[in-house]
Write a protein that holds these residues in place. Structure first.
Motif, short mmCIF file in Angstrom:
data_model
loop_
_atom_site.label_atom_id
_atom_site.label_comp_id
_atom_site.label_asym_id
_atom_site.label_seq_id
_atom_site.Cartn_x
_atom_site.Cartn_y
_atom_site.Cartn_z
N ASP A 29 0.84 -1.20 0.00
CA ASP A 29 0.00 0.00 0.00
C ASP A 29 0.87 1.25 0.00
OD1 ASP A 29 0.88 0.45 2.61
OD2 ASP A 29 -0.95 -0.34 3.53
N ALA A 30 0.22 2.41 0.07
CA ALA A 30 0.96 3.67 -0.02
C ALA A 30 1.94 3.86 1.13
CB ALA A 30 -0.04 4.84 -0.04
N ASN A 31 1.72 3.14 2.23
CA ASN A 31 2.62 3.25 3.38
C ASN A 31 3.69 2.16 3.40
OD1 ASN A 31 1.22 5.50 4.52
ND2 ASN A 31 -0.37 4.08 5.23
N GLY A 32 3.73 1.36 2.34
CA GLY A 32 4.73 0.31 2.25
C GLY A 32 4.36 -0.97 2.96
N ASN A 33 3.09 -1.10 3.36
CA ASN A 33 2.65 -2.31 4.03
C ASN A 33 2.27 -3.38 3.02
OD1 ASN A 33 2.75 -1.18 6.74
ND2 ASN A 33 0.97 0.03 6.14
N TYR A 34 2.64 -4.60 3.29
CA TYR A 34 2.36 -5.71 2.38
C TYR A 34 0.86 -5.91 2.23
CZ TYR A 34 2.03 -10.53 0.67
OH TYR A 34 1.71 -11.67 -0.03
N VAL A 35 0.42 -6.14 0.98
CA VAL A 35 -0.99 -6.37 0.69
C VAL A 35 -1.22 -7.79 0.18
CG1 VAL A 35 -2.96 -5.66 -0.73
CG2 VAL A 35 -1.41 -3.93 0.21
N GLU A 36 -0.45 -8.19 -0.85
CA GLU A 36 -0.72 -9.47 -1.50
C GLU A 36 0.42 -9.84 -2.43
OE1 GLU A 36 -4.59 -11.25 -3.88
OE2 GLU A 36 -3.76 -9.34 -4.57
N GLY A 37 0.56 -11.14 -2.69
CA GLY A 37 1.44 -11.61 -3.76
C GLY A 37 2.89 -11.74 -3.34
N GLY A 38 3.73 -11.86 -4.38
CA GLY A 38 5.15 -12.09 -4.18
C GLY A 38 5.50 -13.56 -4.27
N TYR A 39 4.85 -14.28 -5.19
CA TYR A 39 5.07 -15.72 -5.32
C TYR A 39 4.53 -16.23 -6.64
CZ TYR A 39 0.38 -15.20 -3.31
OH TYR A 39 -0.89 -14.77 -3.06
N LEU A 40 4.99 -17.41 -7.04
CA LEU A 40 4.40 -18.19 -8.12
C LEU A 40 3.57 -19.31 -7.51
CD1 LEU A 40 7.23 -18.60 -10.81
CD2 LEU A 40 5.38 -16.95 -10.75
N LEU A 41 2.56 -19.76 -8.23
CA LEU A 41 1.63 -20.78 -7.75
C LEU A 41 1.41 -21.80 -8.86
CD1 LEU A 41 -0.49 -21.78 -5.67
CD2 LEU A 41 -2.11 -20.14 -6.67
N VAL A 42 1.63 -23.09 -8.55
CA VAL A 42 1.54 -24.15 -9.56
C VAL A 42 0.91 -25.40 -8.94
CG1 VAL A 42 3.55 -23.34 -10.88
CG2 VAL A 42 3.85 -25.01 -9.04
N PRO A 43 0.44 -26.33 -9.78
CA PRO A 43 0.00 -27.63 -9.24
C PRO A 43 1.19 -28.35 -8.62
CG PRO A 43 -0.71 -27.34 -11.53
CD PRO A 43 0.28 -26.26 -11.24
N ASP A 44 0.92 -29.09 -7.57
CA ASP A 44 1.98 -29.81 -6.87
C ASP A 44 2.22 -31.16 -7.54
OD1 ASP A 44 3.92 -30.24 -5.02
OD2 ASP A 44 2.58 -30.59 -3.33
N GLN A 45 3.41 -31.70 -7.30
CA GLN A 45 3.65 -33.11 -7.59
C GLN A 45 4.49 -33.66 -6.45
OE1 GLN A 45 6.41 -35.11 -10.65
NE2 GLN A 45 4.40 -35.33 -11.55
N ILE A 46 3.99 -34.70 -5.82
CA ILE A 46 4.67 -35.22 -4.65
C ILE A 46 4.58 -36.73 -4.66
CG2 ILE A 46 2.61 -35.00 -3.20
CD1 ILE A 46 4.47 -34.09 -0.92
N GLN A 47 5.70 -37.38 -4.46
CA GLN A 47 5.74 -38.83 -4.44
C GLN A 47 5.29 -39.36 -3.07
OE1 GLN A 47 6.69 -40.68 -7.19
NE2 GLN A 47 6.86 -38.79 -8.35
N PRO A 48 4.90 -40.61 -2.97
CA PRO A 48 4.36 -41.14 -1.71
C PRO A 48 5.30 -40.99 -0.51
CG PRO A 48 3.81 -42.62 -3.50
CD PRO A 48 4.73 -41.58 -4.08
N GLY A 49 6.61 -41.21 -0.70
CA GLY A 49 7.52 -41.10 0.42
C GLY A 49 7.56 -39.69 0.99
N LEU A 50 7.72 -38.70 0.10
CA LEU A 50 7.73 -37.31 0.55
C LEU A 50 6.39 -36.94 1.17
CD1 LEU A 50 9.09 -34.55 0.76
CD2 LEU A 50 8.37 -34.09 -1.59
N MET A 51 5.31 -37.43 0.57
CA MET A 51 3.98 -37.18 1.11
C MET A 51 3.89 -37.66 2.56
SD MET A 51 0.83 -36.13 0.47
CE MET A 51 -0.82 -36.34 1.18
N SER A 52 4.49 -38.80 2.85
CA SER A 52 4.35 -39.40 4.17
C SER A 52 4.94 -38.53 5.27
CB SER A 52 4.99 -40.79 4.20
OG SER A 52 6.40 -40.70 4.08
N TYR A 53 6.06 -37.83 4.98
CA TYR A 53 6.58 -37.00 6.06
C TYR A 53 6.13 -35.55 5.96
CZ TYR A 53 10.94 -35.81 3.33
OH TYR A 53 11.86 -35.39 2.41
N SER A 54 5.17 -35.27 5.08
CA SER A 54 4.50 -33.97 5.11
C SER A 54 3.14 -34.08 5.78
CB SER A 54 4.32 -33.43 3.69
OG SER A 54 3.36 -34.17 2.97
#
Length: 535
Positions: A327-352
């Motif tokens: 915003d005009a005062n330098g306060n964060y409003v939104e964004g600053g990232y990319l967003l995509v579909p995930d892909q995760i294998q079963p092993g990694l899924m298990s410890y998430s």
């Protein structure tokens, strides 16, 4: 003393069993690291007829040795099986330690560096010689060599399709994500290394091309210590790694070269250079200004089968939130990232999936119906971290997760939850310590209650940068715009360590493009020129 100082063409890397009678390697250029930076630079130098050697701490595993078994491949491809963390345990560091570097396990999504980011680096940080006029033909050459293009919709897995339709319905700015693939079979084992060599990692592109032109690749060889003569690096001492134990065998090899290039990756290059007393003492910015694109995700439970680990990941992505808004005062409003579909294998899924109760078991039992999305933030330039080394020379990674960074992560998690529900998820699970579950988008504010501190939220770090920031002043940067380390005539850095900030997109193409520039300066230091780019 046995020396290897020939340019005899060899189409495979040397490995630890080849070193019994080898004490010294000589070349015009020694490159430390074989990922997107080092491999690309070595190819360009070899193409110019420059005698180049690449040393790589990791092992050599050709595509034919990949078995598509998640746990087996983690031992071959990933540093410490991707279980290394930052000092406080808050963040998992995901990078490759193998011939081909992190490119062997990357997703292959390929972005050109945005114009606004190149402008920022030039205007605010004094970077020169890396503008779009210089890089546009380089990007085109990289895209040609690595077959970078959009994937046809027939390659989309179900999560890609649902994600695409959901973000269109939400009105978010999104588009297909270009991929570095050629002859993809859609196995979905991209993070485990591509068994058919379709993913265009450095293992199957720049490194074979460089070897065909006379470059030599030495696997299982860990860079240890530089020796100096005046303002020049005279030689490098390296330890042979016993691949069976993944530990130094005790044997040392000396590499003598006219020029040295450190390209060990965003996590390892600052750590290696900090372990060199002369560099640590003379470069106050070394290890500072470090970022790593902290990454979060959330899983959705769907009525239909998703089978998240099949076909290429991230074929479609949201770029509308790439640049953070304030915003005009330098306060964060939104964004600053990319967003995509995930892909995760079963092993990694298990410890998430936190916990060992019936709820956790339910998510794992219904894994075929689990989908999700992920994203990585563009590190806030005022809240960057630092790499240090302890008294034993061991790397330490400190990252503060400042107030704006935490706001970015929560905003990203909310967008991930929203897109999951819009895609048809019946419930959404966050990868936090309490395994927070949302039953509808109306519960989105629960994300504000999640603590972002060690052990409270699963965060990964796939894209390190900084630590050897490029700039004009040796007090605030490590290299100049020629990639040359301040104060030394023949030492260069060619990896994401030189980025003043994150590139705001997947960095692989930016790393490769910058390596073209670095290669030109290394060649010039030898009184030679790179081969011209194809028309």
């Amino acid at each position: 003393m046995n020396k290897d100082n020939t340019m005899a063409t060899r189409n495979t890397p040397y490995v630890h069993t080849d070193y019994d009678n080898l004490d010294t390697i000589t070349a015009e250029v020694c490159v430390i690291g074989s990922g997107c930076g080092g491999a690309t630079l070595a190819y360009k130098l070899a193409e110019a007829g420059i005698d180049t050697v690449v040393i790589e701490k990791g092992g050599y595993y050709p595509s034919s040795s990949f078995d598509n078994r998640e746990l087996n491949q983690a031992g071959k491809v990933d540093a410490e099986r991707s279980l290394t963390t930052s000092n406080d345990g808050s963040t998992f560091l995901t990078y490759g330690e193998v011939v081909g570097g992190t490119s062997v396990h990357y997703w292959a999504d390929s972005y050109r560096t945005p114009q606004d980011r190149l402008d920022l680096w030039h205007e605010q940080y004094g970077m020169t010689g890396h503008g779009m006029d210089r890089l546009a033909p380089v990007f085109a050459d990289i895209e040609r060599r690595l077959h970078i293009a959009e994937m046809p919709p027939s390659y989309y897995n179900r999560m890609n399709e649902l994600f695409r339709d959901a973000v269109h319905a939400l009105g978010w700015e999104a588009a297909p994500v270009k991929q570095a693939r050629y002859g993809c079979a859609g196995s979905g084992h991209c993070m485990q290394g591509c068994a058919i060599g379709a993913k265009q990692s450095q293992l199957v592109t720049s490194l074979p091309a460089a070897m065909a032109l006379g470059a030599r690749i030495y696997a299982d060889l860990q860079a240890d210590e530089f020796s100096y003569e005046g303002n020049r690096v005279a030689q490098l001492s390296a330890s042979v790694i016993d691949r069976r134990r993944n530990r130094p065998s005790g044997k040392k090899i000396v590499i003598k070269a006219r020029q040295f290039v450190v390209a060990a990756g965003g996590f390892n290059t600052p750590g290696f250079m900090l372990a060199q007393a002369r560099l640590r003492d003379s470069l106050p910015a070394l290890g500072k200004h470090f970022g790593m694109n902290p990454t979060v995700f959330a899983h959705g439970m769907f009525k239909e089968p998703i089978i998240l680990w099949r076909k290429p990941p991230a074929c479609f992505g949201v770029e509308g939130f790439r640049r953070a808004r304030y915003d005009a005062n330098g306060n964060y409003v939104e964004g600053g990232y990319l967003l995509v579909p995930d892909q995760i294998q079963p092993g990694l899924m298990s410890y998430s999936v936190s916990g060992f109760d019936d709820g956790a078991a339910d998510w794992m039992a219904n894994l075929r119906h689990v989908g999700g999305a992920t994203g990585w933030i563009d590190d806030h330039p005022d809240e960057l971290g630092e790499i240090r080394v302890d008294r034993h020379g061991k790397r330490e990674l400190i990252y503060p997760y400042g107030p704006t960074t935490q706001k970015m992560l929560r905003d990203l998690l909310k967008k991930i939850a929203i897109v999951n529900f819009k895609a048809g998820a019946t419930k959404v699970m966050l990868a936090d310590l309490r395994r927070t579950e949302l039953s509808s988008v109306d519960q989105i504010d629960l994300i504000d209650r999640i603590e972002i501190k060690p052990g409270s939220l699963f965060i990964a770090a796939p894209h390190p940068f900084g630590g050897c920031r490029m700039g004009q002043d040796a007090r605030t940067s490590v290299t100049d715009s020629s990639h040359r380390v301040h104060g030394l005539d023949n030492l260069f850095v060619a990896d994401p360590s030189v980025f003043p900030t994150g590139p705001s997109v997947d960095p692989s193409v930016t790393i490769m493009a910058f390596s073209y520039v670095a290669a030109a300066h290394v060649a010039d230091a030898l009184g030679k020129k790179l081969a011209p780019l194809p028309a």
